[in-house]
Scaffold this motif. Structure first.
Motif, PDB file in Angstrom:
ATOM      1  N   ASN A  63       0.847  -1.189   0.000  1.00 10.07           N
ATOM      2  CA  ASN A  63       0.000   0.000   0.000  1.00 10.07           C
ATOM      3  C   ASN A  63       0.884   1.240   0.000  1.00 10.07           C
ATOM      4  N   PHE A  64       0.474   2.255  -0.745  1.00 10.99           N
ATOM      5  CA  PHE A  64       1.176   3.530  -0.796  1.00 10.99           C
ATOM      6  C   PHE A  64       0.206   4.620  -0.359  1.00 10.99           C
ATOM      7  N   LEU A  65       0.653   5.543   0.463  1.00 15.90           N
ATOM      8  CA  LEU A  65      -0.168   6.686   0.857  1.00 15.90           C
ATOM      9  C   LEU A  65       0.067   7.845  -0.098  1.00 15.90           C
ATOM     10  N   CYS A  66      -0.973   8.654  -0.304  1.00 17.40           N
ATOM     11  CA  CYS A  66      -0.838   9.845  -1.142  1.00 17.40           C
ATOM     12  C   CYS A  66      -1.657  10.973  -0.534  1.00 17.40           C
ATOM     13  N   GLU A  67      -1.434  12.183  -1.021  1.00 16.20           N
ATOM     14  CA  GLU A  67      -2.161  13.347  -0.517  1.00 16.20           C
ATOM     15  C   GLU A  67      -3.436  13.620  -1.310  1.00 16.20           C
ATOM     16  N   ASP A  68      -3.457  13.292  -2.607  1.00 11.03           N
ATOM     17  CA  ASP A  68      -4.617  13.579  -3.448  1.00 11.03           C
ATOM     18  C   ASP A  68      -4.887  12.379  -4.347  1.00 11.03           C
ATOM     19  N   VAL A  69      -5.773  11.497  -3.898  1.00  9.42           N
ATOM     20  CA  VAL A  69      -6.033  10.256  -4.606  1.00  9.42           C
ATOM     21  C   VAL A  69      -6.627  10.506  -6.002  1.00  9.42           C
ATOM     22  N   GLN A  70      -7.471  11.518  -6.134  1.00  9.98           N
ATOM     23  CA  GLN A  70      -8.089  11.821  -7.427  1.00  9.98           C
ATOM     24  C   GLN A  70      -7.035  12.258  -8.447  1.00  9.98           C
ATOM     25  N   GLU A  71      -6.156  13.147  -8.038  1.00 12.17           N
ATOM     26  CA  GLU A  71      -5.107  13.636  -8.936  1.00 12.17           C
ATOM     27  C   GLU A  71      -4.171  12.505  -9.357  1.00 12.17           C
ATOM     28  N   LEU A  72      -3.772  11.674  -8.409  1.00 13.89           N
ATOM     29  CA  LEU A  72      -2.857  10.574  -8.721  1.00 13.89           C
ATOM     30  C   LEU A  72      -3.535   9.530  -9.608  1.00 13.89           C
ATOM     31  N   HIS A  73      -4.805   9.260  -9.361  1.00 14.33           N
ATOM     32  CA  HIS A  73      -5.569   8.319 -10.182  1.00 14.33           C
ATOM     33  C   HIS A  73      -5.603   8.795 -11.635  1.00 14.33           C
ATOM     34  N   GLU A  74      -5.892  10.083 -11.829  1.00 13.38           N
ATOM     35  CA  GLU A  74      -5.932  10.649 -13.182  1.00 13.38           C
ATOM     36  C   GLU A  74      -4.561  10.580 -13.851  1.00 13.38           C
ATOM     37  N   TYR A  75      -3.506  10.884 -13.097  1.00 12.47           N
ATOM     38  CA  TYR A  75      -2.147  10.815 -13.638  1.00 12.47           C
ATOM     39  C   TYR A  75      -1.805   9.397 -14.092  1.00 12.47           C
ATOM     40  N   PHE A  76      -2.116   8.416 -13.258  1.00 12.62           N
ATOM     41  CA  PHE A  76      -1.833   7.027 -13.632  1.00 12.62           C
ATOM     42  C   PHE A  76      -2.636   6.616 -14.861  1.00 12.62           C
ATOM     43  N   GLU A  77      -3.910   6.977 -14.896  1.00 13.57           N
ATOM     44  CA  GLU A  77      -4.735   6.652 -16.067  1.00 13.57           C
ATOM     45  C   GLU A  77      -4.138   7.248 -17.340  1.00 13.57           C
ATOM     46  N   GLN A  78      -3.744   8.518 -17.291  1.00 14.17           N
ATOM     47  CA  GLN A  78      -3.174   9.190 -18.451  1.00 14.17           C
ATOM     48  C   GLN A  78      -1.827   8.593 -18.846  1.00 14.17           C
TER      49      GLN A  78
END
Length: 126
Positions: A77-92
């Protein structure tokens, strides 16, 4: 003379099986915030994280996923500050990601796969 007990000093790390160690190490450095450690060979790579356990990538002939009751168990598991932003970055970036799950007061998370199909979770605490 009493019996001496062995005291192990554990090294905190997570071992992840991969087919191509150098390719996987590059991916974990680029996308998961790792830094290269002291060892990077064709069969083993040590990676460091700013927080939490270090990662040891181990070269294997075949990767497989551990399951419990038919559900794949994440490798880490990895922690992040902004799950929505990171999700979009990974998708892109073309990384295979699952939907964001809202866990209420516990936070939000999503699953993703590394290049070898290892399941990882990214979590944002509330």
């Amino acid at each position: 003379m009493g019996a001496q007990r062995s005291k192990a000093n554990p090294e905190v790390n997570c071992c992840i099986p991969v087919k191509d160690v150098k390719r996987a190490a590059s991916w974990y450095v680029k996308y998961m915030g790792c830094e290269y450690g002291d060892i990077v060979t064709d069969g083993l790579a040590q990676l460091k994280l700013t927080g939490g356990p270090d990662i040891t990538l181990i070269g294997v002939d075949e990767c497989f996923q551990l399951k419990q009751d038919g559900t794949v168990i994440p490798m880490m598991n990895f922690l992040c500050e902004d799950v929505q932003e990171l999700h979009e970055y990974f998708e892109q970036s073309g990384i295979r990601v699952g939907a964001i799950v809202d866990h209420g007061r516990s936070g939000k998370s999503f699953k993703l796969l590394d290049p070898d199909g290892n399941h990882l979770i990214v979590w944002q605490n509330e």
